[in-house]
Design a protein around this motif. Sequence first.
Motif, PDB file in Angstrom:
ATOM      1  N   ASN A 137      31.033  35.010  39.224  1.00  0.00           N
ATOM      2  CA  ASN A 137      31.051  34.753  40.672  1.00  0.00           C
ATOM      3  C   ASN A 137      32.351  34.070  41.088  1.00  0.00           C
ATOM      4  O   ASN A 137      32.871  34.317  42.184  1.00  0.00           O
ATOM      5  CB  ASN A 137      29.852  33.883  41.061  1.00  0.00           C
ATOM      6  N   LEU A 138      32.871  33.203  40.219  1.00  0.00           N
ATOM      7  CA  LEU A 138      34.141  32.533  40.516  1.00  0.00           C
ATOM      8  C   LEU A 138      35.277  33.539  40.604  1.00  0.00           C
ATOM      9  O   LEU A 138      36.131  33.459  41.503  1.00  0.00           O
ATOM     10  CB  LEU A 138      34.432  31.490  39.442  1.00  0.00           C
ATOM     11  N   PHE A 139      35.303  34.476  39.686  1.00  0.00           N
ATOM     12  CA  PHE A 139      36.333  35.514  39.722  1.00  0.00           C
ATOM     13  C   PHE A 139      36.207  36.347  40.994  1.00  0.00           C
ATOM     14  O   PHE A 139      37.214  36.698  41.623  1.00  0.00           O
ATOM     15  CB  PHE A 139      36.222  36.399  38.473  1.00  0.00           C
ATOM     16  N   ARG A 140      34.972  36.682  41.363  1.00  0.00           N
ATOM     17  CA  ARG A 140      34.772  37.466  42.590  1.00  0.00           C
ATOM     18  C   ARG A 140      35.174  36.673  43.822  1.00  0.00           C
ATOM     19  O   ARG A 140      35.742  37.222  44.774  1.00  0.00           O
ATOM     20  CB  ARG A 140      33.305  37.887  42.684  1.00  0.00           C
ATOM     21  N   LEU A 141      34.864  35.370  43.808  1.00  0.00           N
ATOM     22  CA  LEU A 141      35.214  34.520  44.940  1.00  0.00           C
ATOM     23  C   LEU A 141      36.717  34.460  45.133  1.00  0.00           C
ATOM     24  O   LEU A 141      37.208  34.398  46.270  1.00  0.00           O
ATOM     25  CB  LEU A 141      34.645  33.111  44.715  1.00  0.00           C
ATOM     26  N   ASN A 142      37.447  34.499  44.029  1.00  0.00           N
ATOM     27  CA  ASN A 142      38.909  34.459  44.097  1.00  0.00           C
ATOM     28  C   ASN A 142      39.517  35.855  44.182  1.00  0.00           C
ATOM     29  O   ASN A 142      40.731  35.999  44.019  1.00  0.00           O
ATOM     30  CB  ASN A 142      39.471  33.725  42.880  1.00  0.00           C
ATOM     31  N   ARG A 143      38.673  36.847  44.440  1.00  0.00           N
ATOM     32  CA  ARG A 143      39.108  38.229  44.665  1.00  0.00           C
ATOM     33  C   ARG A 143      39.914  38.787  43.487  1.00  0.00           C
ATOM     34  O   ARG A 143      40.931  39.458  43.659  1.00  0.00           O
ATOM     35  CB  ARG A 143      39.934  38.330  45.948  1.00  0.00           C
ATOM     36  N   ALA A 144      39.441  38.496  42.288  1.00  0.00           N
ATOM     37  CA  ALA A 144      40.090  39.054  41.098  1.00  0.00           C
ATOM     38  C   ALA A 144      39.831  40.553  41.026  1.00  0.00           C
ATOM     39  O   ALA A 144      38.737  41.033  41.365  1.00  0.00           O
ATOM     40  CB  ALA A 144      39.550  38.367  39.842  1.00  0.00           C
ATOM     41  N   THR A 145      40.818  41.275  40.595  1.00  0.00           N
ATOM     42  CA  THR A 145      40.648  42.715  40.440  1.00  0.00           C
ATOM     43  C   THR A 145      39.779  43.000  39.222  1.00  0.00           C
ATOM     44  O   THR A 145      39.522  42.125  38.387  1.00  0.00           O
ATOM     45  CB  THR A 145      42.015  43.404  40.261  1.00  0.00           C
ATOM     46  N   ARG A 146      39.339  44.268  39.117  1.00  0.00           N
ATOM     47  CA  ARG A 146      38.523  44.650  37.973  1.00  0.00           C
ATOM     48  C   ARG A 146      39.311  44.476  36.679  1.00  0.00           C
ATOM     49  O   ARG A 146      38.757  44.040  35.659  1.00  0.00           O
ATOM     50  CB  ARG A 146      38.061  46.095  38.143  1.00  0.00           C
TER      51      ARG A 146
END
Length: 264
Positions: free
Chosen positions: A157-166
């Motif tokens: 969720n942290l990665f998604r929150l920071n808009r990390a790419t796949r």
Amino acid sequence: MKQPLLSHPAALRVLAPVVVGLVFVTAWQWACGFFEIPIYLVPTPLKVLQTLAANWSSLLGALAVTMKITLLAFATAIVAGVLFAFLLVQSRVIEASLFPYAILLQVTPIVAIAPLIIIWVKEPTPALVLCAVLVCLFPIISNTVLGLRSVNPGLLNLFRLNRATRWQTLVRLRIPSALPYFFAGLRISSGLALIGAVVAEFVAGTGGTSAGLAYQILQAGFQLDIPLMFAALLLIALAGVALFVVMSWLSRLALRGWHESELG
């Protein structure tokens, strides 16, 4: 106060199996003498070592052939298994569609399909490698997929929150999380690659310069040279242990600085 040697984990991992092995070999040697077991049934450990020394040149050459097949198959299985695992984790639909076929390879007896592979692939070495790959591929696929899926939800969720790419999520989160599972798969597959190579050699029955340890065992069986058979089996067992030790060492080297499975 100095710590006792046997209380040290590293020393215990080495000394404990060595002591058990010495006890087993001693009991084996004693039982063969006490019960007067014929050498054509079970040779003594001393006779096996004497046979190994007397036939060292031919057995070492056969071991080199078998290990060549094993290592080629193992390397191929690592590359193919990891790439296939990366494909499976891209989508639940892809995993549901393709993973059953990986299971199908695992449950299909290699002795049933090895003759077909040897007929279809004319060259002996690629045919033997392919047979061994089919034996050792599944643990790498299943363990890598499990590792790539076993990601901490909070970190994801942290990665998604920071808009990390796949790609960033794969390289910086999923792959590090999958490494313990991946190395566990390597420890299993290394032994299976050796088993697959030996079984394929049994089926192919290759001789001459391409004769591996399986051919040595077959020839010893035809000649009722049981000590030679045991010597070849000993080399196969030692090769399997060596592969497992190397994979365990690589796992510790990669994980000891951060993962709890290799700490302490």
